[in-house]
Scaffold this motif. Structure first.
Motif, PDB file in Angstrom:
ATOM      1  N   PHE A 154       0.836  -1.190   0.000  1.00  0.00           N
ATOM      2  CA  PHE A 154       0.000   0.000   0.000  1.00  0.00           C
ATOM      3  C   PHE A 154       0.874   1.245   0.000  1.00  0.00           C
ATOM      4  CE2 PHE A 154       0.401  -1.650   4.371  1.00  0.00           C
ATOM      5  CZ  PHE A 154       1.012  -0.586   5.012  1.00  0.00           C
ATOM      6  N   ILE A 155       0.247   2.365  -0.274  1.00  0.00           N
ATOM      7  CA  ILE A 155       0.895   3.669  -0.147  1.00  0.00           C
ATOM      8  C   ILE A 155       0.488   4.252   1.203  1.00  0.00           C
ATOM      9  CG2 ILE A 155       1.152   5.989  -1.104  1.00  0.00           C
ATOM     10  CD1 ILE A 155       2.273   3.796  -2.877  1.00  0.00           C
ATOM     11  N   TYR A 156       1.502   4.676   1.985  1.00  0.00           N
ATOM     12  CA  TYR A 156       1.198   5.185   3.325  1.00  0.00           C
ATOM     13  C   TYR A 156       1.634   6.636   3.461  1.00  0.00           C
ATOM     14  CZ  TYR A 156       0.533   5.265   8.362  1.00  0.00           C
ATOM     15  OH  TYR A 156       0.091   5.567   9.622  1.00  0.00           O
ATOM     16  N   THR A 157       0.744   7.443   4.027  1.00  0.00           N
ATOM     17  CA  THR A 157       1.040   8.852   4.305  1.00  0.00           C
ATOM     18  C   THR A 157       1.179   9.029   5.805  1.00  0.00           C
ATOM     19  OG1 THR A 157      -0.322   9.497   2.396  1.00  0.00           O
ATOM     20  CG2 THR A 157       0.280  11.228   3.970  1.00  0.00           C
ATOM     21  N   ASP A 158       2.368   9.436   6.259  1.00  0.00           N
ATOM     22  CA  ASP A 158       2.572   9.580   7.704  1.00  0.00           C
ATOM     23  C   ASP A 158       2.049  10.919   8.208  1.00  0.00           C
ATOM     24  OD1 ASP A 158       4.451  11.533   7.086  1.00  0.00           O
ATOM     25  OD2 ASP A 158       6.178  10.223   7.396  1.00  0.00           O
ATOM     26  N   SER A 159       2.254  11.192   9.492  1.00  0.00           N
ATOM     27  CA  SER A 159       1.688  12.397  10.112  1.00  0.00           C
ATOM     28  C   SER A 159       2.287  13.686   9.568  1.00  0.00           C
ATOM     29  CB  SER A 159       1.893  12.351  11.634  1.00  0.00           C
ATOM     30  OG  SER A 159       3.276  12.265  11.952  1.00  0.00           O
ATOM     31  N   THR A 160       3.440  13.592   8.893  1.00  0.00           N
ATOM     32  CA  THR A 160       4.067  14.786   8.307  1.00  0.00           C
ATOM     33  C   THR A 160       3.629  15.010   6.859  1.00  0.00           C
ATOM     34  OG1 THR A 160       6.026  13.618   7.471  1.00  0.00           O
ATOM     35  CG2 THR A 160       6.089  14.384   9.763  1.00  0.00           C
ATOM     36  N   GLY A 161       2.834  14.060   6.321  1.00  0.00           N
ATOM     37  CA  GLY A 161       2.381  14.173   4.937  1.00  0.00           C
ATOM     38  C   GLY A 161       3.279  13.459   3.943  1.00  0.00           C
ATOM     39  N   LYS A 162       4.333  12.778   4.426  1.00  0.00           N
ATOM     40  CA  LYS A 162       5.257  12.074   3.536  1.00  0.00           C
ATOM     41  C   LYS A 162       4.638  10.750   3.091  1.00  0.00           C
ATOM     42  CE  LYS A 162       9.942  10.172   3.282  1.00  0.00           C
ATOM     43  NZ  LYS A 162      11.199   9.919   4.022  1.00  0.00           N
ATOM     44  N   ARG A 163       4.669  10.491   1.768  1.00  0.00           N
ATOM     45  CA  ARG A 163       4.108   9.267   1.196  1.00  0.00           C
ATOM     46  C   ARG A 163       5.225   8.266   0.883  1.00  0.00           C
ATOM     47  NH1 ARG A 163      -0.910   9.547  -1.637  1.00  0.00           N
ATOM     48  NH2 ARG A 163       0.035   8.369  -3.379  1.00  0.00           N
ATOM     49  N   THR A 164       5.025   7.020   1.292  1.00  0.00           N
ATOM     50  CA  THR A 164       5.988   5.960   0.996  1.00  0.00           C
ATOM     51  C   THR A 164       5.235   4.705   0.573  1.00  0.00           C
ATOM     52  OG1 THR A 164       6.024   5.348   3.345  1.00  0.00           O
ATOM     53  CG2 THR A 164       7.817   6.749   2.549  1.00  0.00           C
ATOM     54  N   LEU A 194       3.084   0.387  13.374  1.00  0.00           N
ATOM     55  CA  LEU A 194       1.646   0.590  13.525  1.00  0.00           C
ATOM     56  C   LEU A 194       1.198   1.600  12.479  1.00  0.00           C
ATOM     57  CD1 LEU A 194      -0.501  -0.495  15.558  1.00  0.00           C
ATOM     58  CD2 LEU A 194      -0.269   1.674  16.776  1.00  0.00           C
ATOM     59  N   PHE A 195       0.304   1.177  11.584  1.00  0.00           N
ATOM     60  CA  PHE A 195      -0.163   2.028  10.493  1.00  0.00           C
ATOM     61  C   PHE A 195      -1.631   2.396  10.719  1.00  0.00           C
ATOM     62  CE2 PHE A 195       3.071  -0.837   8.771  1.00  0.00           C
ATOM     63  CZ  PHE A 195       3.947   0.057   8.150  1.00  0.00           C
ATOM     64  N   LYS A 196      -1.937   3.679  10.658  1.00  0.00           N
ATOM     65  CA  LYS A 196      -3.334   4.096  10.764  1.00  0.00           C
ATOM     66  C   LYS A 196      -4.048   3.739   9.463  1.00  0.00           C
ATOM     67  CE  LYS A 196      -4.521   7.800  13.001  1.00  0.00           C
ATOM     68  NZ  LYS A 196      -4.755   9.211  13.414  1.00  0.00           N
ATOM     69  N   LEU A 197      -5.160   2.998   9.572  1.00  0.00           N
ATOM     70  CA  LEU A 197      -5.842   2.509   8.379  1.00  0.00           C
ATOM     71  C   LEU A 197      -6.328   3.644   7.479  1.00  0.00           C
ATOM     72  CD1 LEU A 197      -5.745  -0.528   8.706  1.00  0.00           C
ATOM     73  CD2 LEU A 197      -8.230  -0.571   8.631  1.00  0.00           C
ATOM     74  N   ALA A 198      -6.720   4.762   8.079  1.00  0.00           N
ATOM     75  CA  ALA A 198      -7.241   5.885   7.291  1.00  0.00           C
ATOM     76  C   ALA A 198      -6.162   6.485   6.384  1.00  0.00           C
ATOM     77  CB  ALA A 198      -7.801   6.952   8.213  1.00  0.00           C
ATOM     78  N   ARG A 199      -4.873   6.248   6.689  1.00  0.00           N
ATOM     79  CA  ARG A 199      -3.778   6.804   5.891  1.00  0.00           C
ATOM     80  C   ARG A 199      -3.247   5.824   4.861  1.00  0.00           C
ATOM     81  NH1 ARG A 199      -0.331   9.241  10.932  1.00  0.00           N
ATOM     82  NH2 ARG A 199      -1.766  10.927  11.533  1.00  0.00           N
ATOM     83  N   ILE A 200      -3.850   4.639   4.807  1.00  0.00           N
ATOM     84  CA  ILE A 200      -3.433   3.620   3.843  1.00  0.00           C
ATOM     85  C   ILE A 200      -4.228   3.784   2.550  1.00  0.00           C
ATOM     86  CG2 ILE A 200      -3.521   1.150   3.344  1.00  0.00           C
ATOM     87  CD1 ILE A 200      -2.813   0.603   6.235  1.00  0.00           C
ATOM     88  N   LYS A 201      -3.520   3.864   1.427  1.00  0.00           N
ATOM     89  CA  LYS A 201      -4.158   4.012   0.120  1.00  0.00           C
ATOM     90  C   LYS A 201      -3.660   2.902  -0.814  1.00  0.00           C
ATOM     91  CE  LYS A 201      -5.799   8.001   1.561  1.00  0.00           C
ATOM     92  NZ  LYS A 201      -7.219   8.144   1.961  1.00  0.00           N
ATOM     93  N   GLU A 202      -4.464   2.606  -1.822  1.00  0.00           N
ATOM     94  CA  GLU A 202      -4.086   1.642  -2.869  1.00  0.00           C
ATOM     95  C   GLU A 202      -3.643   0.302  -2.280  1.00  0.00           C
ATOM     96  OE1 GLU A 202      -1.351   3.393  -5.681  1.00  0.00           O
ATOM     97  OE2 GLU A 202      -2.194   5.405  -5.352  1.00  0.00           O
ATOM     98  N   LEU A 203      -4.414  -0.196  -1.334  1.00  0.00           N
ATOM     99  CA  LEU A 203      -4.078  -1.447  -0.656  1.00  0.00           C
ATOM    100  C   LEU A 203      -4.317  -2.638  -1.581  1.00  0.00           C
ATOM    101  CD1 LEU A 203      -4.857  -2.387   2.980  1.00  0.00           C
ATOM    102  CD2 LEU A 203      -5.397  -4.009   1.172  1.00  0.00           C
ATOM    103  N   VAL A 204      -3.319  -3.526  -1.670  1.00  0.00           N
ATOM    104  CA  VAL A 204      -3.412  -4.727  -2.505  1.00  0.00           C
ATOM    105  C   VAL A 204      -2.945  -5.927  -1.685  1.00  0.00           C
ATOM    106  CG1 VAL A 204      -2.613  -5.900  -4.586  1.00  0.00           C
ATOM    107  CG2 VAL A 204      -2.983  -3.414  -4.613  1.00  0.00           C
ATOM    108  N   VAL A 205      -3.785  -6.961  -1.628  1.00  0.00           N
ATOM    109  CA  VAL A 205      -3.386  -8.212  -0.986  1.00  0.00           C
ATOM    110  C   VAL A 205      -2.641  -9.061  -2.010  1.00  0.00           C
ATOM    111  CG1 VAL A 205      -4.175 -10.295   0.188  1.00  0.00           C
ATOM    112  CG2 VAL A 205      -5.379  -8.124   0.547  1.00  0.00           C
TER     113      VAL A 205
END
Length: 313
Positions: A154-164, A194-205
């Motif tokens: 998935f693409i994750y956006t942290d509390s600073t707005g950085k996407r990884t 620990l990843f906040k689910l609301a900040r997870i995008k484009e999740l692929v199993v």
């Protein structure tokens, strides 16, 4: 889960004198052979189960065996059902509803009426206002990945707005502070995160399976990360007197009162963007006395907010 089924079978046997294996198999959607194995497991646990032959035959607890039939009191049953209903609203899973029905099926109409009265005395609803269908879809996908031991990306956006971009081994869904998180081994960080689910995008199993690592969640390892001394800042806050109810809601009653009625709070919190937003959410109802750098950050942020809303467009 087998333990859920064993407990449910035991509760049924405590409530009813005899029950047929076929009826139990249909109730739990398993084979008669599986039910007979469950009965053997209950026997091994020290509770003698007897099979009665004939027209009125079936499975029951041996006559004369003394066992407290109130193994689950009405209050305990109500507590279980209330909790299950609350979790089911946040973490969708048909098994929760099935388990609720199984509990209720063990009760007589009179007992069920009394139970419903107790259940209605406390309602737990952890779902967000207005609902969130996208979040529920992510929950379902993550649950399936955890159960099947499949990696996810998935693409994750942290509390600073950085996407990884992250690739992780999912282990647990965590409901914390009315927010859902994913506790997983992160291949990028080579550690649990620990990843906040609301900040997870484009999740692929993914189809890639992983071997489960030995972990213990009994001590809530994410708490230790939150409470690391290097992450915390000591705050001295002064709240206006009209903020009393909100202050008690967030900080309890451990406050000091000024002569003018204002309230002083000393608290340790992690310093990050969440903290700045949290303090700004109180508006003019709070003043940060210390540390000075937090005052400066809030002042600069407030100036930018004022500039944004006063600049003509």
């Amino acid at each position: 889960m087998k333990i859920d089924r064993l407990i449910s079978i035991l509760v049924i046997l405590l409530r009813r004198e005899r029950v047929q294996a076929k009826e139990l198999a249909e109730m739990f959607e398993v084979s008669v052979r599986t039910i007979l194995r469950d009965i053997d497991a209950i026997n091994l646990a020290g509770i003698p189960i007897v099979t009665y032959q004939g027209v009125n035959g079936g499975i029951g607890i041996a006559e004369g065996y003394r066992l407290d039939r109130s193994i689950l009191t009405e209050d305990e049953m109500a507590a279980i059902i209330t909790t299950l209903k609350g979790v089911a609203e946040t973490i969708p899973d048909h098994k929760h509803q099935v388990l609720l029905e199984k509990f209720k099926n063990t009760l007589s109409p009179t007992q069920l009426e009394m139970l419903n009265t107790k259940v209605n005395q406390l309602v737990i609803d952890l779902s967000p206002w207005g609902g969130n269908s996208l979040l529920k879809e992510k929950v379902v996908a993550v649950r399936k990945a955890i159960e099947s031991l499949r990696e996810i990306e998935f693409i994750y956006t942290d509390s600073t707005g950085k996407r990884t971009s992250r690739r992780v081994e999912p282990y647990s869904l965590v409901l914390k502070g009315q927010k859902l998180y994913l506790y997983a081994w992160c291949q990028l960080r080579r550690d649990f995160r620990l990843f906040k689910l609301a900040r997870i995008k484009e999740l692929v199993v993914l189809e890639t399976a992983y071997k489960s690592r030995e972990i213990s969640l009994e001590q809530f390892p994410w708490e230790s990360e939150w409470q690391k001394p290097e992450n915390l800042v000591s705050l001295e806050l002064v709240f206006e007197k009209e903020m009393e109810s909100i202050v008690e809601e967030w900080f309890g009653e451990d406050t000091r009162m000024h002569e003018d009625g204002r309230m002083m709070v000393n608290v340790l919190l992690p310093e990050n963007n969440w903290l700045y937003g949290f303090l700004l959410s109180f508006g003019t109802g709070v003043e940060v006395v210390s540390p000075p750098r937090i005052r400066t950050i809030l002042a600069e942020t407030s100036k930018e907010i004022y500039k944004k809303y006063t600049t003509e467009t």
